[in-house]
Structure formats: structure tokens, C-alpha cells
Design an enzyme around this catalytic site. Sequence first.
Site, mmCIF file in Angstrom:
data_model
loop_
_atom_site.group_PDB
_atom_site.id
_atom_site.type_symbol
_atom_site.label_atom_id
_atom_site.label_comp_id
_atom_site.label_asym_id
_atom_site.label_seq_id
_atom_site.Cartn_x
_atom_site.Cartn_y
_atom_site.Cartn_z
ATOM 1 N N GLU A 74 0.825 -1.220 0.000
ATOM 2 C CA GLU A 74 0.000 0.000 0.000
ATOM 3 C C GLU A 74 0.857 1.267 0.000
ATOM 4 O OE1 GLU A 74 -3.569 2.293 2.479
ATOM 5 O OE2 GLU A 74 -2.549 0.575 3.378
ATOM 6 N N LYS A 112 -2.779 -2.106 -2.820
ATOM 7 C CA LYS A 112 -3.823 -1.207 -2.313
ATOM 8 C C LYS A 112 -3.414 0.211 -2.684
ATOM 9 C CE LYS A 112 -6.575 0.087 1.721
ATOM 10 N NZ LYS A 112 -6.994 -0.242 3.092
#
Length: 297
Positions: free
Chosen positions: A177, A214
Site C-alpha cells: 500500500e 492497495k
Amino acid sequence: MPNQAQMDKIKAGQGFIAALDQSGGSTPKALRLYGIEEDAYSGDAEMYDLIHAMRSRIAQAPAFTGEKVIGAILFEMTMDRQIDGKPTATYMWDERGVVPFLKVDKGLADEENGVQVMKPMPELDALCERAVKAGVFGTKMRSVINAANADGIKAVVAQQFEVGKQIIGHGLVPIIEPEVTISIADKAAAEDILLAELTAQLDALSDDQTVMLKLTLPETVNHYKSLVEHPRVASVVALSGGYSREEANNRLSQNTGMIASFSRALTEGLSASQSDDEFNGTIADTIDSIYQASIAG
């Protein structure tokens, strides 16, 4: 090796991933949005009891099932607790059909070159071993990009993949992420650099290494479509990043193959003062709206 039934569910992507991993710094804000002010509790122990009660209430809502919620990201303390008498990760999969993930990062370092890399994680191997024993499928770790700085973004992505390979070594699937801050003026330029760096790192993975990504919802529709289709990527999920649920859902619905992994947008409208019927109705509507946006592309 990761649980194959869980991997199949993630790769199918028919739903979204709930982010229930608010940690120490973000817990008071999450509780405030839930209608619990800081003067309602004393100390961290009471605070964590309250946030676990909120998460448990969400997880036990009738609409919170694997039909629309395919995964849930847990805070370490949540993994160590129980829901309805079962360890949380076990409850998520056995009772709800929801694939459990664990947040493993320890926060962000100070900004340098327009980014914040992750703080060191000296206990990561031990944490991964505990996660495997608890029945967790994968992990999540967050860095932040605050400027279209090529050196900074390269450092963020390199660190994410270095740690990601360590996590893969434990049989877990890492969610990588590198969040791009939604308010920066050069967001689109930062996303161009990020796409190139992610692609280079993915291309260097071996055939037995699989990750998830993500990413902040991009300025250009389908900007990350090549990552969605990359053979080393199980799924690309989107973070709401401060957008309202309405705007996040709208942006998400335009990006083919991306699914949601919302935190604040998931709990928007929920309150500790709601009756069970009110709470369950609100979360059901929320889950349906995020689900529809996730499968729209």
C-alpha cells in the site's frame, strides 16, 4: 502456502475488503466518528475495548458476509482477541466467509523526498508466524506519497517489495500500500511515477511470488489496469483516502477490476447510539453501495 479457497475468493474479486485496522493513532478519530468522545474512556485499554466492540458489531452484522465482503484487514490487537467466543481470524473465515488479513506496519517515518516510508519492523518475522498460526491469509502495510518525487516514490516502492518478499516467505500474501495523498497538486504525476515503479518491481518477482496492491483511487480512469492484469497480482484494491463514500464509490466504479478496501467510508453513518436494527440497516446499505461500486467496472 496461502489457503487456496481464500486465494480463489480474493482473485475472483466479487466483493470488497473491509479495512478494520485502525491503530493507536487513528483509533480516537474512528471512535469519535462512531459517536464516542475521548472523555468517554480512560487510557488505551478502555479505548481498545471500545474499538473492538465496534469492530465486533460490524463483523456480526447480518450483511457482513463473504457474499459481498470478501476480506477484512485486522489490527494486531484485533487478531489477538475474540468475536463471539472465537479468535477473530477464525470467526471471520469460519462464520462469515471473510478472508482475514493483518496490518503489520508500525507507522511512518518522517517525510523525506516528499514521501514517508515505513518505520523499521524488527519483530515482523515473529508477527508473521503468529499470523499464520491464527489463520490469517495475508498482511497489509502502508507508506505515504506526498509529492511527485521520483527518488522518494522509488524508495517507497522498493521498501514495500523488500518487506513483501519477507512476508511471502512465511506463506502469506502481502498487500502493498503506497498511498498517494489525495490533496496534493501533483497527484496525477505522482501516480505516473508510481505505476512505473510498481510495474518494474512486479516484473522482477518470480512465478511463485504473489502480492496484492492497495492504491489511492487515481486521477485517470483505469490508470492501474495493467496492474490489475499483471500475473503476479492477486487483486488491486482501492483505498478511499479521505474521499466521501459517495465520491469514492463513484471513482471506483469507473476503474475496471479494482475493488474497494475502505475504512472510514465503510463506517460512515454508524453510531454507538444506534439500535441494532438501525445499525444493521445502515451497515447493510453501506456494504451494498461499496459492493456495487466494486463490481461495476
